[in-house]
Design a protein around this motif. Structure first.
Motif, PDB file in Angstrom:
ATOM      1  N   ALA A   1       0.920  -1.377   0.012  1.00 66.35           N
ATOM      2  CA  ALA A   1       0.062   0.053  -0.005  1.00 66.35           C
ATOM      3  C   ALA A   1       0.753   1.133  -0.077  1.00 66.35           C
ATOM      4  N   ARG A   2       2.150   1.368  -0.865  1.00 67.30           N
ATOM      5  CA  ARG A   2       2.732   2.298  -0.642  1.00 67.30           C
ATOM      6  C   ARG A   2       2.155   3.665  -1.364  1.00 67.30           C
ATOM      7  N   ARG A   3       1.164   3.446  -2.074  1.00 64.36           N
ATOM      8  CA  ARG A   3       0.607   4.619  -2.839  1.00 64.36           C
ATOM      9  C   ARG A   3      -0.191   5.483  -1.699  1.00 64.36           C
ATOM     10  N   ALA A   4      -0.609   4.812  -0.399  1.00 67.90           N
ATOM     11  CA  ALA A   4      -1.343   5.177   0.469  1.00 67.90           C
ATOM     12  C   ALA A   4      -0.659   6.437   1.717  1.00 67.90           C
ATOM     13  N   ALA A   5       0.856   6.369   1.449  1.00 67.42           N
ATOM     14  CA  ALA A   5       1.602   6.892   2.325  1.00 67.42           C
ATOM     15  C   ALA A   5       1.325   8.276   2.176  1.00 67.42           C
ATOM     16  N   LEU A   6       1.277   8.968   3.613  1.00 62.29           N
ATOM     17  CA  LEU A   6       1.095  10.439   3.521  1.00 62.29           C
ATOM     18  C   LEU A   6       2.398  11.007   4.120  1.00 62.29           C
ATOM     19  N   ASP A   7       2.473  12.450   3.714  1.00 63.38           N
ATOM     20  CA  ASP A   7       3.815  13.064   3.923  1.00 63.38           C
ATOM     21  C   ASP A   7       3.697  13.684   5.507  1.00 63.38           C
TER      22      ASP A   7
END
Length: 763
Positions: free
Chosen positions: A590-596
């Motif tokens: 789920a790396r696309r879900a990472a938040l900065d």
């Protein structure tokens, strides 16, 4: 004692019983004789009425059979009527669905309304004559002539439908339709039609014709979330029902048949065509002449353009249903029916959720063969901040966030791992990823390969299927070491833990339950995940924060009257699970879900044949579940939870955290900043791609073999560059990399990243 007993006591007792026996025999004989004499007298009397020969078969036998069948029919009729009349057992039957609710968002801004306001603000005599005539001509021309069931109209509809080979006319009278609106659902079953008929007769007995017609005009659903012709007139034409013209009255009367299909703000041509049919009905019924309706044909009604009005209809439907259940808990003596309700919805988050789903489906839906999606965003106390139940409310009012049960796939695994931690495992416990079978069922990992010994953290990060199944067996063995079927015991423990989290779905016991084969709803799944950042406390999903009367008096408040959080799992277990699930976002599927800069954890889920794709995740502030799929359960084109669901989750949560103080997740901390995107082209080639920049697209086609080839090419180019540099150094010349070498250089992690992305994982 023997001396005091009379010597003749035996003879006295014997004489007593003989006398008793004689009296009984005499009574029976006399009774039988009397009955026989009575029967003979009755027979002699009835002989006077004896009818023989042809008269008996023409008159007597048919009447006798009719009486017998009539009695049996009456008993059957009463039996069928019992379920219908149970619906009227409530003394407040006329008001039980009579709620008028105005909704405010969490900040007090009006966002919509639901329900029916039953009052006499517009008496029947104040409705325009053309509106009443249009309604009667279209829905029930013999309304004032029948007893609740129009037998002639029903027969005519049956003949018309039989000739057409389908449903062309409805046979329900206005009274029957009102009975359905008041007491029944819209399901098409014989049982519902029988109950509807009985209730229609009951309504005709209790109410006058004008009262029935008034209730029908006030309570019929008219599309656009409105009930009653007055509400519809305000919604579609910005005027009271008192002031509608003939053309507008015809359009309103046309909505009774199919309010969604003929709603003018959705399909104006269809609404006008239906209005023209209503004008034909007025002429056919003799209520008006062709000359009187000619002007309405030439100048059809115009509806207010509400296409740009964004109303959270799926959310409001859910909130209204919750409100109706809440009102049922109020004391019977409470008669208030008009309420102002403040909801947990955040209009900005709701808009972001709707836009994110629409944008992803519009851009990638065709590539992935996905047509529907749903999402729920919730506070950590269970308050629903946003809800999207489908792509288009106008096309379908079915709420996929609350009513659709879909397989969660691997997004169910956190409940399995939590159960394992509760039974002595740790995030670093080693489990062998290898073949396992339960009966004839043998689970497979994506790619049909195994990883050997892995920790629980590695297993959930890679979304391995075999490990949760093995955990279910190990949990059962710890519970009952000598049990013949430890997997069944382990699955029972998993279901028990899921219930503690708040899942109320059936969750039947199947061998594949640990990998998410049982169905859940998006709403329950989203709020259940709030247990992890809540230090192990489960919460109840809710939309209503505060209920007040129309006069402003406080009636109910969530923080005071709602159910309190329950400790479902220990805080340390929740923290361990958060740490494990954070790896899914930072380095897993789920790396696309990472938040900065925002701590994030969650789990992807993909089901067999790619029918469902999920991402359910949370931060220290919110929890959110996203589902993609198709209503007909058809497969998507290799869509995984790490593609559109994870990207949609990311886009929604970025908007949800705007202007919000970011909180830490116990077990993770405050999160980390993502690496910035380098500006230099060469540096950019060697840097890891920024997760936020990764956009989902059609499934990648690079295979593992292709990645290996690229690695070999990279190695050859590196060796060639080193050889060229060494030769240049020997010649004491300035070494410069060739343009072709610079252009073809691959970053070190290129092969690994593309190997991970070489196909959608079974996650």
């Amino acid at each position: 004692m023997v001396q005091n007993t009379p010597s003749n006591w035996k003879s006295k007792v014997r004489n007593f019983f003989l006398d008793l026996d004689a009296r009984i025999d005499s009574s029976l004989f006399s009774s039988a004789k009397g009955i026989r004499e009575l029967y003979e007298r009755y027979s002699t009397f009835m002989d006077r009425f004896y009818v023989g020969r042809w008269k008996r078969w023409v008159f007597i036998e048919p009447l006798s059979e009719a009486a017998t069948l009539g009695l049996g029919g009456l008993v059957l009729l009463l039996t069928l009527a019992i379920p219908a009349f149970r619906e009227t057992a409530d003394e407040d039957w006329l008001k039980k669905s009579d709620l008028a609710v105005s909704f405010l968002d969490r900040y007090g801004n009006p966002i919509g309304s639901r329900g029916i306001k039953h009052n006499d603000s517009i008496p029947l005599e104040d409705f325009p004559d053309v509106l009443i005539k249009a309604t009667l001509a279209t829905e029930d021309r013999r309304f004032y002539d029948h007893f609740g069931i129009d037998i002639a109209g029903t027969a005519r509809a049956l003949v018309t439908n039989a000739q057409a080979g389908g449903v062309r006319q409805g046979g329900s009278s206005i009274t029957q339709q009102l009975a359905k609106n008041l007491f029944l659902s819209n399901e098409r079953t014989i049982e519902r039609k029988i109950n509807e008929a009985f209730l229609a007769v009951w309504l005709e007995w209790r109410l006058t014709k004008n009262e029935i017609l008034k209730l029908y005009l006030d309570r019929a659903y008219m599309g656009g979330g409105t009930f009653g012709v007055d509400g519809a007139a305000h919604f579609y034409f910005n005027k009271s029902a008192r002031d509608v013209t003939l053309a507008e009255a015809a359009m309103l009367a046309g909505l009774f048949k199919a309010p969604t299909k003929y709603a003018p703000h959705i399909n104006l041509p269809a609404a006008r065509a239906r209005a023209n049919v209503v004008l034909d009905n007025l002429v056919d019924a003799g209520f008006m002449t062709e000359g009187q309706v000619f002007g309405a044909r030439r100048n059809p009604a115009f509806a207010v353009d509400r296409r740009d009005e964004a109303s959270p209809n799926y959310y409001l439907d859910y909130a209204f249903d919750e409100m109706r259940k809440l009102v049922d808990t109020f004391p019977k003596s409470y008669t208030e029916r008009v309420f102002v309700v403040r909801l947990a919805i955040d209009a900005n988050v709701q808009k972001a959720a709707e836009d994110a789903i629409e944008n992803q489906l519009r851009q990638f839906g065709r590539d992935y063969h996905a047509t529907q999606a749903a999402t729920v965003v919730a506070d950590l106390d269970g308050g629903i901040r946003a809800m999207v139940g489908g792509r288009d409310y106008g096309a379908s009012q079915f709420n996929r966030a609350t009513d659709a049960y879909r397989q969660p796939g691997s997004s169910f695994k956190p409940y399995v791992y939590t159960t394992a931690l509760l039974n002595g495992f740790t995030p670093n416990s080693i489990v062998v990823d290898g073949p396992v079978c339960i009966g004839n069922w043998c689970p497979q990992n994506y790619g049909h390969s195994y990883s050997g010994s892995v920790t629980l953290t590695q297993a959930i990060t890679r979304s391995i299927n075999v490990v949760p199944v093995k955990l279910s067996i190990a949990i059962g063995q710890k519970e009952q070491p000598k049990a013949p079927n430890p997997a069944k015991i382990g699955r029972a423990k998993i279901v028990e833990v899921a219930r503690r989290f708040g899942l109320k779905a059936p969750l039947p016991d199947t061998p594949s339950l640990p990998i998410g084969s049982d169905e859940v709803t998006v709403l329950e799944h989203a709020v259940a995940y709030a247990t992890f950042p809540n230090r192990g406390k489960s919460v109840t999903p809710h939309s209503v924060l505060e209920v007040r009367t129309g006069a402003g008096d406080l009636v109910w408040r969530w923080d005071r009257d709602g159910p309190k959080p329950k400790q479902a799992i220990p805080p340390n277990i929740a923290a361990d699970m958060a740490g494990m699930m954070s790896h899914v976002v930072s380095e897993g599927t789920a790396r696309r879900a990472a938040l900065d800069g925002i701590p994030t954890a969650g789990k992807t889920g993909t089901t067999n044949a790619y029918r469902d794709a999920w991402f359910v995740g949370y931060t220290g502030n919110f929890t959110c579940a996203v589902w993609y799929g198709n209503d007909d359960y058809s497969p998507t084109n290799r869509m995984t939870g790490g593609s559109l669901p994870a990207q949609t989750w990311h886009d929604i949560m970025v908007a949800a955290h705007q202007g919000v103080e970011v909180r830490e997740i116990p077990g993770i901390g405050m999160g980390q900043k993502l690496p910035p995107q380098p500006k230099d082209a060469n540096a950019q080639a060697s840097a890891a791609p920024k997760v936020l920049e990764t956009k989902p697209g059609p499934p990648p086609v690079l295979t593992k073999r292709g990645a290996d080839i690229l690695v070999r090419v990279e190695k050859l180019l590196d060796d060639a560059a080193k050889t060229a540099n060494k030769s240049a150094a020997d010649d004491s010349k300035q070494a410069r990399p060739s343009p072709s070498t610079s252009a073809l250089a691959f970053p070190q992690n290129y092969a690994e990243e593309n190997a991970n992305a070489s196909g959608p994982r079974k996650n």
